[in-house]
Write a protein that holds these residues in place. Structure first.
Motif, PDB file in Angstrom:
ATOM      1  N   ALA A 234      66.280  41.574  40.579  1.00  0.00           N
ATOM      2  CA  ALA A 234      66.353  40.298  41.283  1.00  0.00           C
ATOM      3  C   ALA A 234      64.992  39.610  41.307  1.00  0.00           C
ATOM      4  CB  ALA A 234      66.847  40.518  42.715  1.00  0.00           C
ATOM      5  N   TRP A 241      70.575  34.854  37.242  1.00  0.00           N
ATOM      6  CA  TRP A 241      71.103  35.111  38.581  1.00  0.00           C
ATOM      7  C   TRP A 241      72.547  35.592  38.547  1.00  0.00           C
ATOM      8  CZ3 TRP A 241      75.013  32.252  41.076  1.00  0.00           C
ATOM      9  CH2 TRP A 241      75.508  31.184  40.323  1.00  0.00           C
ATOM     10  N   GLN A 244      72.479  39.146  38.140  1.00  0.00           N
ATOM     11  CA  GLN A 244      72.066  39.734  39.417  1.00  0.00           C
ATOM     12  C   GLN A 244      73.254  39.860  40.384  1.00  0.00           C
ATOM     13  OE1 GLN A 244      68.808  37.590  41.159  1.00  0.00           O
ATOM     14  NE2 GLN A 244      67.688  37.474  39.243  1.00  0.00           N
TER      15      GLN A 244
ATOM     16  N   TRP B 140      70.351  33.676  46.881  1.00  0.00           N
ATOM     17  CA  TRP B 140      70.952  32.594  46.098  1.00  0.00           C
ATOM     18  C   TRP B 140      71.765  31.650  46.957  1.00  0.00           C
ATOM     19  CZ3 TRP B 140      68.898  31.517  41.723  1.00  0.00           C
ATOM     20  CH2 TRP B 140      68.221  32.522  41.035  1.00  0.00           C
ATOM     21  N   ASN B 143      69.410  29.189  48.589  1.00  0.00           N
ATOM     22  CA  ASN B 143      68.458  28.571  47.670  1.00  0.00           C
ATOM     23  C   ASN B 143      67.931  27.257  48.261  1.00  0.00           C
ATOM     24  OD1 ASN B 143      67.159  27.373  45.507  1.00  0.00           O
ATOM     25  ND2 ASN B 143      68.519  28.326  44.026  1.00  0.00           N
TER      26      ASN B 143
END
Lengths: 277, 311
Positions: A234, A241, A244, B140, B143
């Motif tokens: 990561a 991503w 990941q 994520w 983000n």
């Protein structure tokens, strides 16, 4: 009672609104992991993160598995012996501390338990020193040893509470028949202990699988368990991503499966961890 | 004959006269574990304490005694100040978040709903997952990119027309750590729910019934009968959650890496010791952490175990 509960069912429909909203909150990360994981490389982009894949693809999972599979095996090589040895030790300790109280046992127990709460930052410096002196730094067995030792408090606690509920008369009867401490354990307690073994095994399996702090300090690159490898993945700029996300899911699968199939026992371990029955 | 002496007089314990000599065999059985804990927990703590008052920096151990110097330096260390602010913000958001969500969910589930088991399992499953996985995913989701690079939750808010919710998450100055705490709430609030649910189930139905018979509304039953009985659960939850927020490490590493703005003592200890080789300072941070945890946990242990032997 049942009639009343049925009444509640009818009048309390609104409770499903907040419950469903919270369910969505809990599922959100899962959704993102799987939704992204199943997209093809071409389809993945941060801007379309919330759109469903047009076709199911295993690209990301394959790519993540290629990177993480050696680490998944390392994790298993660490976690299985650690959980097994921990369970055996915990069972013996719990047995003695609940049924054969020796002078001072009431002091020993809290002293042991405190070990479960310490921040490991307060022992890391000596730990690294000792592990490299005994030649276990960097190895899988070193990490097994560490999980076993720092697992002693919780495993002892779970077994002690479990055995405390076994009537003393059972043990008394066995001792009258001439059984010693070992025979009582082997013939009377052990056959009754399967549920406690399941609780402890799951607990140790999960916490060793999910461990990062000890692993990142005590294993060399080729012995990294999956958590360290995933974190490394990561942090890298090279691995996309979406891979990941798939990797995160792979790293979560074993403990999730345990949770799905044996959740009851998992919960019991957690409650004991808070010193609650 | 010597069996009665070992238990403190104030704790009533059922008579156990039977195992005389054999008691001592028990010690032998637990000795390996006891020794391991004595060395790896208590011995190592003393060792760390010794390092914390030493001048050790660099790769060769140096046990020159420097008194409280490392601690004094920490007290005026800007980075350590950031750590303390961050820990305070994290703890408040994390503990309050878990308590409110946990209690709320437990109250909803306690209403005798259909599929209770399903919801309960759903709220609890994050507990089975590693903080590393949680961190990677939430990194994520949160983000912080703005404008046309919007993604994660910000993008979701945008799509749903909830633009006012768009924010910079962990990239927010000063409060960024609160975003990390949201990830921790996601992971641990189900656990708090389980604690509360167990507490609620322990409230005798007769007690609620009696209050209703006395004309209490459903809200009054909760406020005057049930909530007071849940105080011990709240106390346990605050201690368990509070002490783990002092130790938080993995989640931050996986979510945002090692950034000074999002630093906490556990990470500072790590980087200063194992990346920077300031062993004296690292040990001092370790000791500060240990004392903070001990202040919370030792009274709790004492209290729980006393109850244990009383009941």
């Amino acid at each position: 009672m049942t009639a009343q509960t049925a009444g509640v069912h009818r009048s309390r429909k609104w409770v499903y609104i907040p419950l469903t909203m919270m369910a969505l909150f809990y599922l959100l990360p899962m959704f993102v992991m799987l939704n992204t994981g199943f997209k093809s490389f071409e389809e993945v982009s941060l801007a379309t993160m919330w759109e469903l894949p047009s076709a199911l693809s295993l690209d990301n999972f394959t790519a993540a598995w290629e990177i993480l599979s050696p680490n998944v095996w390392n994790s298993l090589k660490i976690v299985i012996p650690a959980a097994t040895i921990s369970s055996i030790l915990g069972s013996i300790n719990g047995y003695v501390l609940s049924k054969w109280k020796f002078p001072g046992a009431n002091i020993v127990f809290p002293v042991l338990l405190f070990g479960m709460f310490i921040p490991y930052q307060s022992i890391l410096i000596p730990l690294v020193d000792v592990m490299s002196r005994i030649g276990l730094a960097g190895s899988i067995w070193g990490l097994v040893l560490v999980h076993v030792i720092y697992g002693i408090p919780i495993t002892t606690l779970i077994f002690r509470n479990y055995y405390a509920a076994v009537p003393d008369s059972l043990i008394e009867a066995a001792t009258v028949d001439g059984a010693g401490i070992w025979q009582v354990y082997w013939r009377v307690l052990l056959p009754l202990s399967i549920p406690a073994f399941v609780v402890v095994y799951i607990w140790q399996f999960t916490s060793a699988w999910n461990d990062f702090l000890f692993a990142v300090l005590l294993t060399s690159t080729q012995n990294w368990p999956v958590t360290v490898a995933l974190n490394n993945m990561a942090g890298s700029q090279i691995i996309a991503w979406n891979v990941q996300m798939a990797g995160s899911f792979l790293a979560a699968v074993p403990t999730l499966l345990i949770y799905i199939f044996l959740g009851r026992y998992f919960l019991r371990g957690m409650m004991t961890g808070a010193l609650k029955e | 004959m010597q069996t009665e002496r070992e238990t403190p007089a104030d704790i009533p314990v059922p008579k156990r006269k039977r195992f005389r000599m054999e008691n001592w065999w028990g010690v032998l059985w637990v000795l390996p574990s006891l020794l391991a804990v004595m060395v790896f927990v208590y011995g190592f703590i003393i060792w760390t304490a010794r390092v914390s008052v030493s001048a050790w920096k660099g790769l060769t151990p140096d046990y020159t005694y420097v008194g409280a110097e490392n601690f004094v330096n920490l007290a005026s260390d800007r980075r350590f100040h950031i750590d303390i602010t961050n820990t305070a913000i994290f703890t408040v958001v994390f503990v309050l978040g878990c308590l409110l969500i946990g209690l709320g969910l437990a109250l909803l589930l306690d209403k005798g709903i259909r599929m209770e088991g399903f919801y309960r399992s759903l709220f609890l499953f994050p507990m089975a997952i590693s903080f590393i996985v949680t961190g990677v995913v939430w990194r994520w989701l949160m983000n912080p990119a703005q404008g046309d690079r919007l993604s994660g939750l910000n993008l979701l808010f945008d799509n749903l027309g909830l633009d006012f919710l768009i924010n910079r998450w962990y990239a927010t100055p000063t409060w960024g750590i609160a975003a990390v705490a949201i990830g921790a709430v996601w992971q641990m609030s189900g656990y708090t729910m389980a604690l509360y649910l167990a507490g609620l189930r322990a409230v005798p139905e007769a007690l609620r019934e009696a209050a209703r018979v006395d004309g209490a509304s459903e809200f009054q039953v909760y406020r005057s009968v049930i909530m007071p009985l849940l105080w011990p659960v709240t106390l346990s939850a605050v201690i368990i959650l509070g002490h783990s927020s002092l130790k938080v490490f993995d989640l931050i590493i996986a979510m945002v890496g090692k950034q000074v703005a999002l630093d906490v003592p556990a990470i500072y200890m790590w980087t200063t010791t194992f990346d920077g080789f300031f062993f004296g300072r690292g040990a001092a941070i370790g000791m500060v952490l240990l004392v903070s945890v001990a202040v919370l946990v030792i009274p709790y242990l004492w209290y729980s175990l006393r109850q244990d032997s009383d009941g």
